[in-house]
Design a protein around this motif. Structure first.
Motif, PDB file in Angstrom:
ATOM      1  N   VAL A 499       0.846  -1.188   0.000  1.00  0.00           N
ATOM      2  CA  VAL A 499       0.000   0.000   0.000  1.00  0.00           C
ATOM      3  C   VAL A 499       0.880   1.236   0.000  1.00  0.00           C
ATOM      4  CG1 VAL A 499      -0.191  -0.086   2.527  1.00  0.00           C
ATOM      5  CG2 VAL A 499      -1.855   1.207   1.212  1.00  0.00           C
ATOM      6  N   CYS A 500       0.430   2.270  -0.714  1.00  0.00           N
ATOM      7  CA  CYS A 500       1.171   3.527  -0.796  1.00  0.00           C
ATOM      8  C   CYS A 500       0.181   4.676  -0.850  1.00  0.00           C
ATOM      9  CB  CYS A 500       2.058   3.527  -2.048  1.00  0.00           C
ATOM     10  SG  CYS A 500       2.938   5.089  -2.337  1.00  0.00           S
ATOM     11  N   VAL A 501       0.507   5.771  -0.171  1.00  0.00           N
ATOM     12  CA  VAL A 501      -0.267   7.008  -0.251  1.00  0.00           C
ATOM     13  C   VAL A 501       0.666   8.091  -0.776  1.00  0.00           C
ATOM     14  CG1 VAL A 501      -1.612   8.732   1.011  1.00  0.00           C
ATOM     15  CG2 VAL A 501      -1.722   6.314   1.694  1.00  0.00           C
ATOM     16  N   GLU A 510      -3.670  10.081  -3.341  1.00  0.00           N
ATOM     17  CA  GLU A 510      -4.235   8.821  -3.790  1.00  0.00           C
ATOM     18  C   GLU A 510      -3.647   7.680  -2.980  1.00  0.00           C
ATOM     19  OE1 GLU A 510      -3.404   7.648  -7.783  1.00  0.00           O
ATOM     20  OE2 GLU A 510      -1.225   7.669  -7.520  1.00  0.00           O
ATOM     21  N   ILE A 511      -4.428   6.606  -2.905  1.00  0.00           N
ATOM     22  CA  ILE A 511      -3.951   5.375  -2.293  1.00  0.00           C
ATOM     23  C   ILE A 511      -3.817   4.331  -3.396  1.00  0.00           C
ATOM     24  CG2 ILE A 511      -6.289   4.565  -1.718  1.00  0.00           C
ATOM     25  CD1 ILE A 511      -5.015   3.300   0.826  1.00  0.00           C
ATOM     26  N   ILE A 512      -2.750   3.547  -3.315  1.00  0.00           N
ATOM     27  CA  ILE A 512      -2.501   2.474  -4.263  1.00  0.00           C
ATOM     28  C   ILE A 512      -2.477   1.161  -3.484  1.00  0.00           C
ATOM     29  CG2 ILE A 512      -0.924   1.537  -6.000  1.00  0.00           C
ATOM     30  CD1 ILE A 512       0.243   4.385  -6.253  1.00  0.00           C
ATOM     31  N   ASP A 523      -8.345   8.457  -5.420  1.00  0.00           N
ATOM     32  CA  ASP A 523      -7.830   9.673  -4.787  1.00  0.00           C
ATOM     33  C   ASP A 523      -8.960  10.524  -4.234  1.00  0.00           C
ATOM     34  OD1 ASP A 523      -8.849  10.540  -7.225  1.00  0.00           O
ATOM     35  OD2 ASP A 523      -7.245  11.975  -7.594  1.00  0.00           O
ATOM     36  N   CYS A 524      -8.593  11.514  -3.431  1.00  0.00           N
ATOM     37  CA  CYS A 524      -9.573  12.432  -2.863  1.00  0.00           C
ATOM     38  C   CYS A 524     -10.037  13.415  -3.937  1.00  0.00           C
ATOM     39  CB  CYS A 524      -8.996  13.163  -1.658  1.00  0.00           C
ATOM     40  SG  CYS A 524      -7.664  14.338  -2.026  1.00  0.00           S
ATOM     41  N   ILE A 548     -13.515   2.473  -1.488  1.00  0.00           N
ATOM     42  CA  ILE A 548     -12.553   3.373  -0.850  1.00  0.00           C
ATOM     43  C   ILE A 548     -13.205   4.740  -0.698  1.00  0.00           C
ATOM     44  CG2 ILE A 548     -10.305   4.494  -1.041  1.00  0.00           C
ATOM     45  CD1 ILE A 548      -9.449   2.172  -2.882  1.00  0.00           C
ATOM     46  N   THR A 549     -13.169   5.286   0.507  1.00  0.00           N
ATOM     47  CA  THR A 549     -13.636   6.649   0.733  1.00  0.00           C
ATOM     48  C   THR A 549     -12.504   7.486   1.314  1.00  0.00           C
ATOM     49  OG1 THR A 549     -14.507   6.026   2.918  1.00  0.00           O
ATOM     50  CG2 THR A 549     -16.054   6.035   1.075  1.00  0.00           C
ATOM     51  N   PHE A 550     -12.465   8.738   0.913  1.00  0.00           N
ATOM     52  CA  PHE A 550     -11.581   9.735   1.497  1.00  0.00           C
ATOM     53  C   PHE A 550     -12.436  10.713   2.298  1.00  0.00           C
ATOM     54  CE2 PHE A 550      -8.456   8.198  -1.419  1.00  0.00           C
ATOM     55  CZ  PHE A 550      -7.217   8.677  -0.991  1.00  0.00           C
ATOM     56  N   ILE A 551     -11.995  11.008   3.507  1.00  0.00           N
ATOM     57  CA  ILE A 551     -12.666  11.989   4.359  1.00  0.00           C
ATOM     58  C   ILE A 551     -11.622  13.034   4.718  1.00  0.00           C
ATOM     59  CG2 ILE A 551     -13.978  12.360   6.480  1.00  0.00           C
ATOM     60  CD1 ILE A 551     -14.489   9.205   6.298  1.00  0.00           C
TER      61      ILE A 551
END
Length: 641
Positions: A499-501, A510-512, A523-524, A548-551
């Motif tokens: 995992v990478c941000v 973004e998260i991978i 990504d957000c 996947i959610t970004f907050i």
């Protein structure tokens, strides 16, 4: 009573986070949000609008539209069924109208203080077999679907829904401009209803959605009205019940000025000051709201709905209902994306609402949402819900058009929505596997994240078992610039597994996710981050719905004006986000001399993660998907919380 499909209480575990032993094999805990974990409501083939009232003898009375064919086909009719055990089992269905008659459809229920129950529905009394429609899409301008016309009628039950009156009674509905615009100039009316009736000042109000024409998308224009009776709650003789069509004037509830022609499926809630709140669907990418302060005679100018922070709510052409709960607060069902058509009703999202004073009267402020229901197949569409409160628990009904179900909700999820309005927050330590603060080493050891799937030892084909797990990465960060390629958090092997941000070329994070065979990323929303500012960014990887959610700073990304969806699906075939160095053990109940008897288990040894100390001020990792409400509470607690 006939027994429906029985599922054990699904709220005993959340999101498949644990793997308790059931018999001889490790099984994932059922996710209460998965559609299959509901209690089935019996119908024939077609199943629509499972709406419920609680009767005076303690039963749940559910009314549905059903039939042996598809929606709108001949044989469609209204039935009712009763449950004495909160929807787990149901009585044999009772026909409100027979399947051999003309189409009867789209029923709602009203219970009076005397215990009498009225059932309101469409009835094609004149047996119209086709209607004039647009060509195209209807060849020769003829539409043979005739379930949304005729008369709006009612029957009643004085035995708690065990039987219904032989006679039906039509409601005189005032002709309005939209009726005169249809091809029959109002001589044949097009309409239907999904809105729950309500009572205000000893008068009952029943919703109706008027339709102006039939064409692309079936209904080409629509608006909402209310049918008010000032004596139905006390009058025993149905022939003497009086009806009035509201609002005053020639038009009903429409979209905001400049909006589209579709304004339908109005859902009403009575506020504590006597005001009436209404929310309804459009084809504009947003739901519409309006308030009445005078008993539905007049309404405020319709506006697109907003969250408490002022951001527009996004929703497609699908039912979106709001309900007032027994505690005086509200719940709102919708689909949280900017689509403008009937698609993408999966998953279902839920908001919590509270009343707030305004110069004109009470208004509702809405929280950020949570995923409350989903199905693995994203094309399955669940809709037409109802909310039932019983014994301190919250239940939702829904249908995906062939199966209606009842779902027991997690009280923590529901109450967390309202808790978002608390001014202070706190940080949960439950399932936190890494808590890092600035000043600590930038390379840290942490346990491996949960696997998403593994081989199922009980399957003879050696197939997979969906664990429905998840994880969360929470960061307080300050970026000097939004340049692409800045890695903030990384836990990857040489083959890019893990995992990478990182930052992206459009100024987002973004998260991978990568297991060596499958890669997913999301990504957000653009514009959520500002260089030089301290931000709270949380990434929730939810292995139930595979979303996947970004907050960001307490706001769940919904795509804004940039994209239709602010949340993204990751690949359901993704197995894990750690390097594949695992232990293998003999599956319980299998022979050790079989090559198929060994199964992988999650290696609980520590893995190294890298954190960018110049950017990240605080970082936590959780071995489960946090709820939106938990994340917002963390944001309110601050960087040192």
């Amino acid at each position: 009573m006939t027994e429906a499909v029985h599922i054990e209480d699904p709220t005993r575990g959340r999101q498949g986070a644990s793997l308790p032993s059931h018999g001889t094999a490790m099984r994932p805990t059922p996710d209460a949000r998965h559609l299959s974990n509901g209690f089935e409501i019996p119908t024939i083939t077609y199943s629509d609008q499972p709406f419920v009232v609680k009767t005076d003898d303690g039963a749940w009375l559910c009314v549905l539209t059903t039939g042996s064919g598809l929606e709108g086909e001949p044989g469609q009719h209204v039935i009712s069924t009763r449950s004495m055990d909160q929807g787990r089992t149901w009585s044999d269905p009772v026909a409100v109208e027979p399947p051999s008659g003309v189409e009867s459809s789209y029923a709602v229920l009203l219970k009076t203080p005397k215990g009498r129950i009225y059932c309101f529905y469409n009835h094609n009394t004149d047996n119209v077999r086709w209607i004039v429609a647009d060509n195209p899409p209807y060849p020769e301008g003829k539409c043979y679907r005739v379930d949304s016309l005729g008369y709006f009628v009612y029957k009643y039950s004085d035995d708690h829904g065990r039987s219904w009156s032989e006679q039906r009674y039509p409601i005189p509905v005032r002709e309005m401009e939209i009726d005169r615009r249809n091809p029959y100039e109002g001589k044949i009316r097009f309409f239907w209803n999904v809105g729950r009736p309500f009572v205000r000042h000893d008068a009952a109000f029943v919703s109706l959605h008027k339709v102006g024409g039939i064409g692309n998308g079936f209904f080409t224009s629509s608006e909402g009205v209310l049918l008010k009776s000032d004596n139905i709650l006390t009058e025993d003789n149905p022939e003497r019940i009086r009806w009035e069509t509201l609002p005053d004037g020639e038009i009903g509830l429409r979209t905001p000025p400049g909006g589209g022609p579709v304004a339908e499926e109005q859902s009403y809630s009575l506020l504590s000051d006597g005001s009436v709140f209404c929310i309804y669907r459009t084809i504009d990418g947003h739901p519409t709201v309006a308030y009445s302060r005078d008993g539905a005679h007049t309404w405020t100018t319709p506006e697109y709905a907003r969250y408490a922070n002022g951001r527009l709510i996004k929703h497609p052409r699908a039912a979106n209902f709001a309900w007032r709960c027994e505690n005086g607060k509200y719940l709102y069902w919708y689909h949280n994306h900017g689509g403008k058509w009937y698609e993408d009703r999966n998953p279902v999202w839920l908001c919590g609402g509270i009343e707030v004073d305004s110069p004109e009267g009470k208004v509702i402020h809405w929280s950020q949402p949570e995923i409350v229901l989903y199905e693995d197949d994203p094309f399955i569409r669940m809709s037409y819900p109802d909310l039932v409160e019983d014994g301190g628990h919250y239940y939702l009904t829904e249908t995906q058009k062939t199966t209606g179900r009842v779902h027991l909700l997690d009280n923590a999820l529901v109450e967390g929505l309202w808790a978002q309005f608390d001014p202070t927050g706190s940080v949960t330590q439950t399932d936190c596997i890494l808590d890092w603060a600035a000043g600590q080493p930038d390379h840290v050891q942490m346990p491996k994240l949960p696997e998403f799937s593994r081989r199922d030892p009980l399957r003879t084909d050696h197939g997979s078992m969906d664990l429905r797990t998840g994880f969360t990465i929470e960061m307080w960060l300050s970026l000097d610039s939004l340049d692409a390629g800045q890695i903030l958090f990384e836990k990857r092997a040489d083959q890019r597994q893990g995992v990478c941000v990182q930052t992206t070329p459009v100024g987002t994070l973004e998260i991978i996710l990568n297991d060596g065979m499958t890669e997913s990323r999301w990504d957000c929303d653009p514009g959520m981050l500002t260089a030089g500012m301290l931000h709270h960014v949380t990434i929730v990887v939810d292995g139930g719905p595979k979303i996947i959610t970004f907050i960001v700073d307490g706001v769940l990304c919904d795509g804004g004006e940039v994209r239709m969806f602010g949340w993204g699906r990751f690949n359901a075939l993704l197995r894990y986000v750690h390097s594949r160095v695992g232990k293998w053990v003999t599956a319980p109940g299998t022979s050790t001399d079989s090559s198929d008897s060994v199964v992988p288990t999650q290696d609980q040894s520590m893995e190294e993660a890298a954190i960018a100390p110049a950017v990240v001020r605080r970082l936590r990792v959780y071995s489960r998907a946090l709820r939106t409400s938990e994340v917002i509470s963390h944001f309110k607690a601050g960087v040192h919380g």
